[in-house]
Design a protein around this motif. Structure first.
Motif, mmCIF file in Angstrom:
data_model
loop_
_atom_site.group_PDB
_atom_site.id
_atom_site.type_symbol
_atom_site.label_atom_id
_atom_site.label_comp_id
_atom_site.label_asym_id
_atom_site.label_seq_id
_atom_site.Cartn_x
_atom_site.Cartn_y
_atom_site.Cartn_z
ATOM 1 N N GLN A 119 -15.084 -28.388 34.494
ATOM 2 C CA GLN A 119 -15.623 -29.000 33.282
ATOM 3 C C GLN A 119 -15.128 -28.225 32.058
ATOM 4 N N GLY A 122 -17.874 -29.519 26.466
ATOM 5 C CA GLY A 122 -18.007 -30.714 25.643
ATOM 6 C C GLY A 122 -17.593 -32.005 26.324
ATOM 7 N N PHE A 123 -17.130 -31.914 27.565
ATOM 8 C CA PHE A 123 -16.655 -33.102 28.286
ATOM 9 C C PHE A 123 -17.377 -33.241 29.630
ATOM 10 N N ASP A 124 -17.240 -34.423 30.237
ATOM 11 C CA ASP A 124 -17.814 -34.662 31.560
ATOM 12 C C ASP A 124 -17.106 -33.825 32.621
ATOM 13 N N LYS A 125 -17.767 -33.634 33.734
ATOM 14 C CA LYS A 125 -17.163 -32.956 34.880
ATOM 15 C C LYS A 125 -16.016 -33.801 35.428
ATOM 16 N N LEU A 152 -7.017 -34.085 34.205
ATOM 17 C CA LEU A 152 -7.669 -34.003 32.902
ATOM 18 C C LEU A 152 -7.138 -35.063 31.942
ATOM 19 N N THR A 153 -7.983 -35.475 31.008
ATOM 20 C CA THR A 153 -7.543 -36.412 29.970
ATOM 21 C C THR A 153 -6.749 -35.633 28.917
ATOM 22 N N VAL A 155 -7.313 -35.402 25.814
ATOM 23 C CA VAL A 155 -8.243 -34.731 24.897
ATOM 24 C C VAL A 155 -8.777 -33.441 25.532
ATOM 25 N N MET A 156 -9.038 -33.465 26.840
ATOM 26 C CA MET A 156 -9.464 -32.252 27.545
ATOM 27 C C MET A 156 -8.361 -31.200 27.514
ATOM 28 N N SER A 159 -8.209 -29.623 24.174
ATOM 29 C CA SER A 159 -9.371 -28.767 23.978
ATOM 30 C C SER A 159 -9.195 -27.421 24.691
#
Length: 194
Positions: A119, A122-125, A152-153, A155-156, A159
């Motif tokens: 995780q 700030g994001f989902d697992k 991962l996306t 945005v992830m 981040s």
């Protein structure tokens, strides 16, 4: 994105025997930040280009492989474990030193690899995609070794590259633990992305 390994990246058996000690020390130091314990009996060993280069060199050395076909076979086996820029890839080990206890626990922990997550703050697992090469569990037990990928996306990824904290855990009915990565591990895994 990490480049996959080619034959040009590998040392000959003779050259590897000369450089092995120093190379092994470098790899072991690198691996230390990429080994994440989740509770007392589960560990994620995050792979990358360097860890796979070491694995291939060791396999070539042990098996005394020096012909092109054999070298290419090793590259085909291990290159899929190198991250693709949007994911982390890890060897997941369920570790019990006592053989009898291990048998019992592997029976209790069926599906543990699918309950393993990462995780980004700030994001989902993100749950593991496991064992894409072959099935590693039966109705009676799971395997002690699994190969996992955490996708991962974008945005992830951004981040993490900006310094976001990373947690990892397992939420299996018979095994539930989580951990927040220290900075050295976080930075090492951030280098896999982008």
């Amino acid at each position: 994105m990490m480049e996959k390994l080619t034959r040009a990246d590998l040392l000959s058996l003779e050259q590897y025997s000369i450089e092995r000690k120093a190379f092994r020390e470098k790899v072991m130091a690198h691996k230390a930040d990429r080994k994440i314990h989740i509770g007392p009996n589960a560990t994620l060993y995050f792979e990358d280009r360097l860890t796979m280069q070491y694995q291939i060199q060791e396999m070539l050395r042990i098996e005394k492989i020096f012909e092109s076909a054999g070298i290419n076979e090793e590259l085909e086996s291990y290159n899929p474990l190198i991250p693709d820029g949007s994911n982390w890839k890890a060897t997941f080990m369920v570790e019990f030193s006592d053989v009898e206890e291990r048998k019992v626990q592997l029976g209790r922990l069926i599906g543990i690899e699918r309950h393993t997550w990462v995780q980004v703050a700030g994001f989902d697992k993100v749950y593991a995609i496991a064992n894409e090469d072959l099935e590693r569990e039966t109705e009676e037990k799971t395997s002690a070794v699994h190969f996992t990928r955490f996708e991962l996306t974008p945005v992830m990824v951004a981040s993490v590259q900006e310094g976001a904290a990373i947690q990892m855990g397992i939420e299996h009915p018979n095994y539930a633990y989580s951990v927040t990565l220290g900075e050295a591990s976080r930075a090492s895994l951030a280098a896999d992305l982008g």
